[in-house]
Write a protein that holds these residues in place. Sequence first.
Motif, short mmCIF file in Angstrom:
data_model
loop_
_atom_site.label_atom_id
_atom_site.label_comp_id
_atom_site.label_asym_id
_atom_site.label_seq_id
_atom_site.Cartn_x
_atom_site.Cartn_y
_atom_site.Cartn_z
N SER A 20 0.84 -1.20 0.00
CA SER A 20 0.00 0.00 0.00
C SER A 20 0.88 1.25 0.00
CB SER A 20 -0.87 0.00 1.26
OG SER A 20 -1.61 1.19 1.35
N ASN A 21 0.31 2.36 -0.43
CA ASN A 21 1.01 3.63 -0.25
C ASN A 21 0.14 4.59 0.57
OD1 ASN A 21 -0.83 4.53 -2.11
ND2 ASN A 21 0.65 4.99 -3.70
N VAL A 22 -0.71 3.99 1.40
CA VAL A 22 -1.59 4.74 2.28
C VAL A 22 -1.27 4.34 3.72
CG1 VAL A 22 -4.00 5.10 2.96
CG2 VAL A 22 -3.42 4.83 0.55
N HIS A 36 14.91 24.71 2.81
CA HIS A 36 15.33 24.74 1.41
C HIS A 36 15.37 23.32 0.83
CE1 HIS A 36 17.55 26.02 -2.12
NE2 HIS A 36 18.48 25.11 -1.86
N THR A 37 15.90 22.39 1.63
CA THR A 37 16.04 20.99 1.22
C THR A 37 15.32 20.10 2.22
OG1 THR A 37 18.17 21.45 0.19
CG2 THR A 37 17.70 19.15 0.70
N ILE A 38 14.55 19.16 1.71
CA ILE A 38 13.79 18.24 2.54
C ILE A 38 14.35 16.83 2.31
CG2 ILE A 38 11.49 17.35 3.11
CD1 ILE A 38 11.81 20.45 3.38
N TYR A 39 14.83 16.20 3.38
CA TYR A 39 15.29 14.82 3.32
C TYR A 39 14.17 13.93 3.82
CZ TYR A 39 20.07 16.48 2.67
OH TYR A 39 21.20 17.07 2.19
N LEU A 40 13.78 12.95 3.02
CA LEU A 40 12.74 12.00 3.40
C LEU A 40 13.35 10.61 3.44
CD1 LEU A 40 9.87 13.31 1.09
CD2 LEU A 40 10.22 13.79 3.52
N GLY A 41 13.34 9.98 4.61
CA GLY A 41 13.97 8.68 4.76
C GLY A 41 12.98 7.59 5.08
N SER A 42 13.27 6.41 4.56
CA SER A 42 12.37 5.29 4.76
C SER A 42 13.09 3.99 4.43
CB SER A 42 11.16 5.47 3.83
OG SER A 42 10.68 4.29 3.29
N PRO A 43 12.70 2.91 5.10
CA PRO A 43 13.18 1.60 4.63
C PRO A 43 12.41 1.23 3.36
CG PRO A 43 11.62 1.30 6.42
CD PRO A 43 11.84 2.79 6.28
N ILE A 44 12.95 0.29 2.64
CA ILE A 44 12.24 -0.26 1.48
C ILE A 44 11.45 -1.47 1.98
CG2 ILE A 44 12.54 -1.51 -0.70
CD1 ILE A 44 13.09 1.47 -1.02
N PRO A 51 4.98 2.67 3.28
CA PRO A 51 3.75 3.46 3.16
C PRO A 51 3.74 4.80 3.91
CG PRO A 51 3.19 1.15 3.36
CD PRO A 51 4.68 1.26 3.58
N PRO A 52 4.27 4.91 5.14
CA PRO A 52 4.19 6.21 5.81
C PRO A 52 4.89 7.35 5.05
CG PRO A 52 4.61 4.51 7.42
CD PRO A 52 4.76 3.86 6.06
N ILE A 53 5.98 7.06 4.33
CA ILE A 53 6.66 8.13 3.61
C ILE A 53 5.86 8.56 2.38
CG2 ILE A 53 8.25 6.91 2.05
CD1 ILE A 53 9.23 9.72 4.44
N TRP A 54 5.15 7.61 1.77
CA TRP A 54 4.25 7.96 0.66
C TRP A 54 3.15 8.89 1.18
CZ3 TRP A 54 4.68 6.80 -4.46
CH2 TRP A 54 5.57 5.79 -4.82
N GLN A 55 2.59 8.54 2.34
CA GLN A 55 1.51 9.37 2.90
C GLN A 55 2.03 10.76 3.22
OE1 GLN A 55 -1.76 7.97 3.18
NE2 GLN A 55 -2.12 10.17 3.15
#
Length: 125
Positions: A20-22, A36-44, A51-55
């Motif tokens: 899911s991506n929800v 200015h820069t946004i770092y978004l981290g997540s496991p695969i 899903p939480p990073i997609w949300q």
Amino acid sequence: MCERVLGIPGWIAALNDARSNVATITPSNINLEKYHTIYLGSPIWLYSPAPPIWQFAKNNDFSGKNVILFNTFNSKFEQHFIDDFEKLVRANGAKTFSHRYVNRGRMGSQISSQDMLDKFDSQDN
């Protein structure tokens, strides 16, 4: 998200969650205006960012921001999921997008946290 269940039913529920991506996240959005820069981290999870990073990406405004997605994984990721993630953050205003990743290895043989950080640092340009 599915209810927590053990055994084979729990494994199947986890696979459904991973595909899911929800997700329910708190807070649902953050004012990113001053960055200015946004770092978004997540496991695969199952070859895709979790899903939480997609949300988070769906819920937030990245207007004029540089967005860097970084991931760790133990097997691989599929590029089409990263491409879809880029489309999402660009649709929400991102000016630039890049992807950084480190294969940490399987449980029991993962690289150390310091080695992981060193690998991420070596990707900086």
